[in-house]
Design a protein around this motif. Structure first.
Motif, PDB file in Angstrom:
ATOM      1  N   UNK A 347       0.863  -1.180   0.000  1.00  0.00           N
ATOM      2  CA  UNK A 347       0.000   0.000   0.000  1.00  0.00           C
ATOM      3  C   UNK A 347       0.899   1.230   0.000  1.00  0.00           C
ATOM      4  N   UNK A 348       1.041   1.842  -1.158  1.00  0.00           N
ATOM      5  CA  UNK A 348       2.023   2.911  -1.337  1.00  0.00           C
ATOM      6  C   UNK A 348       1.785   4.099  -0.417  1.00  0.00           C
ATOM      7  N   UNK A 349       0.531   4.399  -0.123  1.00  0.00           N
ATOM      8  CA  UNK A 349       0.223   5.580   0.675  1.00  0.00           C
ATOM      9  C   UNK A 349       0.081   5.264   2.162  1.00  0.00           C
ATOM     10  N   UNK A 350       0.494   4.054   2.550  1.00  0.00           N
ATOM     11  CA  UNK A 350       0.575   3.692   3.966  1.00  0.00           C
ATOM     12  C   UNK A 350       2.048   3.607   4.350  1.00  0.00           C
ATOM     13  N   UNK A 387      16.533  -6.448   7.478  1.00  0.00           N
ATOM     14  CA  UNK A 387      16.602  -6.410   6.013  1.00  0.00           C
ATOM     15  C   UNK A 387      17.352  -5.187   5.490  1.00  0.00           C
ATOM     16  N   UNK A 388      17.822  -4.328   6.401  1.00  0.00           N
ATOM     17  CA  UNK A 388      18.571  -3.116   6.026  1.00  0.00           C
ATOM     18  C   UNK A 388      17.748  -2.234   5.077  1.00  0.00           C
ATOM     19  N   UNK A 389      16.497  -2.004   5.455  1.00  0.00           N
ATOM     20  CA  UNK A 389      15.626  -1.126   4.672  1.00  0.00           C
ATOM     21  C   UNK A 389      16.060   0.319   4.889  1.00  0.00           C
ATOM     22  N   UNK A 390      16.345   1.026   3.802  1.00  0.00           N
ATOM     23  CA  UNK A 390      16.742   2.427   3.912  1.00  0.00           C
ATOM     24  C   UNK A 390      15.489   3.298   3.938  1.00  0.00           C
ATOM     25  N   UNK A 391      15.147   3.793   5.138  1.00  0.00           N
ATOM     26  CA  UNK A 391      13.980   4.650   5.319  1.00  0.00           C
ATOM     27  C   UNK A 391      14.247   5.592   6.484  1.00  0.00           C
ATOM     28  N   UNK A 400       7.573   6.663  -1.027  1.00  0.00           N
ATOM     29  CA  UNK A 400       8.778   7.473  -1.140  1.00  0.00           C
ATOM     30  C   UNK A 400      10.069   6.669  -0.970  1.00  0.00           C
ATOM     31  N   UNK A 401       9.944   5.341  -0.891  1.00  0.00           N
ATOM     32  CA  UNK A 401      11.132   4.484  -0.841  1.00  0.00           C
ATOM     33  C   UNK A 401      11.537   4.090  -2.255  1.00  0.00           C
ATOM     34  N   UNK A 402      12.812   3.732  -2.417  1.00  0.00           N
ATOM     35  CA  UNK A 402      13.274   3.232  -3.714  1.00  0.00           C
ATOM     36  C   UNK A 402      12.643   1.872  -3.988  1.00  0.00           C
ATOM     37  N   UNK A 403      12.722   1.432  -5.248  1.00  0.00           N
ATOM     38  CA  UNK A 403      12.139   0.140  -5.627  1.00  0.00           C
ATOM     39  C   UNK A 403      12.697  -1.012  -4.817  1.00  0.00           C
ATOM     40  N   UNK A 404      14.010  -1.006  -4.600  1.00  0.00           N
ATOM     41  CA  UNK A 404      14.633  -2.077  -3.836  1.00  0.00           C
ATOM     42  C   UNK A 404      14.152  -2.108  -2.396  1.00  0.00           C
ATOM     43  N   UNK A 405      13.975  -0.943  -1.794  1.00  0.00           N
ATOM     44  CA  UNK A 405      13.511  -0.883  -0.400  1.00  0.00           C
ATOM     45  C   UNK A 405      12.025  -1.212  -0.294  1.00  0.00           C
ATOM     46  N   UNK A 430      13.132  -3.467 -12.215  1.00  0.00           N
ATOM     47  CA  UNK A 430      13.065  -2.023 -11.987  1.00  0.00           C
ATOM     48  C   UNK A 430      13.899  -1.508 -10.840  1.00  0.00           C
ATOM     49  N   UNK A 431      14.818  -2.339 -10.283  1.00  0.00           N
ATOM     50  CA  UNK A 431      15.672  -1.832  -9.211  1.00  0.00           C
ATOM     51  C   UNK A 431      17.123  -1.848  -9.676  1.00  0.00           C
ATOM     52  N   UNK A 432      17.939  -1.007  -9.057  1.00  0.00           N
ATOM     53  CA  UNK A 432      19.292  -0.797  -9.553  1.00  0.00           C
ATOM     54  C   UNK A 432      20.229  -1.926  -9.136  1.00  0.00           C
TER      55      UNK A 432
END
Length: 502
Positions: A347-350, A387-391, A400-405, A430-432
């Motif tokens: 859910x992108x907006x959550x 999981x080392x999520x960059x947020x 607002x997170x990158x595709x990988x995150x 779609x992720x780098x």
């Protein structure tokens, strides 16, 4: 040397005080395919959006055909002859091919009061034939394959007499055959003198289709080099500024000795799946290869209960189960990471906290039925750390997170549910390259911890790199199975992937 069509120098751009671009430069020549590469957040899209008038630069200059220009909006860019084909295509599915090509500039008759469909179809037909495309201009776009829709996007851009064409991840959803057709069109445009900016995370493609490569990192220009003079490893090194993890070959023998956790027998759905049979073992990554339309995603959705089946049996840990919907699949310990994460995966907006808890909301309710926010926050923080999520925080919206995150958050959702069987459908689309490496490490660590993974991927190097065993599909059936050893090659996989009936 070809004429320079576009030159961008000293480009700066800030968003809310954050420096997105720092004195960046880019040059495009007529008749060249110029790769623009970098990790997500490197500034590639921002640079191209400035060139196409979506954003306005804070500092710097843009020259077009030798003269400095201002590009206040996308219409101004189109008038100059600069068009961008986005990864998410901008076509109206209910309109015809011709109507999409000429939308906003349709030929008219009767003093401009009426649309001239006959003239529009004729002009569209001429443009399609110029690009050697056998597409009926009166066909609704919704009836076309993704590849054909992309060709229509290109013809639409050509209709503006474009001299600069920007392609953002043009092969992300294409099969090998369709990629070859796209490359044929690109070469044809190059011969006509069109300058093409080619943005892609697929490094192997750069050596095939591009003439030069410009690398960006952290909003800065790094270097520009002829493609022929640089290796893919060197490009990656410049992109990430660090060494990329190279996993060892999977331990096939240990996976072979493990117990079977999932077995599929005779999975059939009319005109979609034909007698699909395979097993998945504990701690195994089972790669599923095949061309677009082979039935890989349809198999995954059938196992997960997202689509009905006509016949077939599914066994989990040796027990026959009936899965009539995703909620039943989850009860049996099966998690599914869809290929379309933005529409169906999260859910992108959550916020991150809510997305991590999505599959286990019940366990966060107290006796009164209220959500235990403190417990959700603790679990989410644990997942973000593991999981080392960059947020910035677990309160950050996933949009607002990158595709990988974003992908890591979805994985965290299923780990919170403690699913034993995980189906990954195009896990790195779609992720780098840097984020890909992290996802690879994550998949390997999950398998090492005893999780069983079905990994569907259109990237054969990815299949060969991670899988313990590989099954190949074509036209809804399994046409081959390969142990991931020296016998498994891209050529053998493609042989099975094109093993059509009749």
């Amino acid at each position: 040397m070809s004429q320079t069509v576009v030159r961008m120098e000293g480009i700066d751009k800030q968003f809310s005080g954050v420096q997105a671009l720092k004195s960046c430069r880019f040059e495009l020549r007529a008749g060249e395919v110029h790769a623009l590469v970098g990790e997500n957040g490197a500034g590639k899209s921002t640079m191209m959006k400035i060139l196409t008038g979506v954003y306005q630069k804070d500092q710097g200059t843009i020259e077009y055909e030798g003269a400095e220009v201002q590009v206040p909006d996308t219409r101004a860019a189109q008038k100059l002859g600069i068009c961008m084909i986005h990864q998410e295509m901008n076509l109206a599915p209910d309109l015809t091919v011709a109507q999409n090509i000429f939308i906003g500039k349709e030929p008219r008759k009767t003093f401009g009061l009426l649309l001239d469909d006959k003239a529009m179809n004729k002009q569209a037909s001429i443009l399609l034939k110029q690009m050697n495309l056998d597409i009926d201009p009166t066909t609704p776009v919704s009836k076309l394959t993704v590849a054909k829709q992309q060709m229509v996007e290109i013809v639409k851009a050509i209709s503006y007499d474009s001299r600069v064409l920007i392609m953002d991840e043009p092969t992300a959803a294409l099969s090998e055959t369709e990629i070859e057709e796209l490359f044929r069109m690109i070469r044809q445009l190059r011969q006509k003198g069109v300058g093409i900016v080619y943005i892609s995370h697929r490094m192997a493609e750069l050596k095939v289709i591009t003439d030069r490569v410009t690398v960006m990192r952290d909003g800065s220009y790094i270097d520009t080099m002829p493609t022929a003079d640089i290796t893919v490893d060197r490009i990656i090194s410049l992109m990430v500024g660090r060494e990329i993890y190279q996993p060892a070959k999977p331990d096939r023998q240990s996976a072979e000795r493990s117990e079977t956790v999932l077995e599929v027998r005779g999975l059939t759905r009319k005109n979609v799946l034909k007698d699909v049979n395979f097993t998945l073992r504990k701690g195994e990554i089972l790669g599923v290869a095949g061309l677009v339309g082979a039935g890989r995603t349809e198999t995954a959705r059938a196992i997960f209960g997202a689509d009905p089946i006509d016949s077939g049996d599914i066994f989990v840990h040796g027990n026959k189960v009936r899965i009539n919907g995703p909620h039943e699949a989850v009860k049996h310990g099966i998690g599914y990471l869809t290929e379309d994460r933005k529409h169906f995966g999260c859910l992108l907006d959550m916020d991150v906290k809510t997305n991590v808890a999505l599959a286990t909301l019940g366990k966060f309710r107290n006796r009164a039925g209220w959500m235990n926010d403190r417990r959700m926050a603790k679990v989410s923080n644990d997942v973000v750390g593991e999981l080392k999520v960059k947020t910035p925080s677990i309160r950050q919206n996933v949009r607002y997170l990158s595709g990988g995150n974003q992908q890591k958050v979805i994985i965290g959702k299923w780990l919170t549910r403690d699913c034993d069987i995980l189906i990954f459908d195009e896990p790195t689309r779609g992720i780098d390259i840097g984020a890909k490496s992290e996802i690879y490490k994550l998949l390997e660590s999950l398998a090492a911890s005893g999780k069983s993974i079905i990994m569907i991927s259109s990237e054969l190097p990815e299949i060969l790199r991670l899988s313990h065993r590989i099954i190949v599909m074509c036209e809804g059936r399994i046409t081959g199975e390969l142990p991931n050893d020296e016998y498994a090659t891209q050529q053998r996989i493609m042989t099975y992937a094109t093993d059509r009936i009749g």
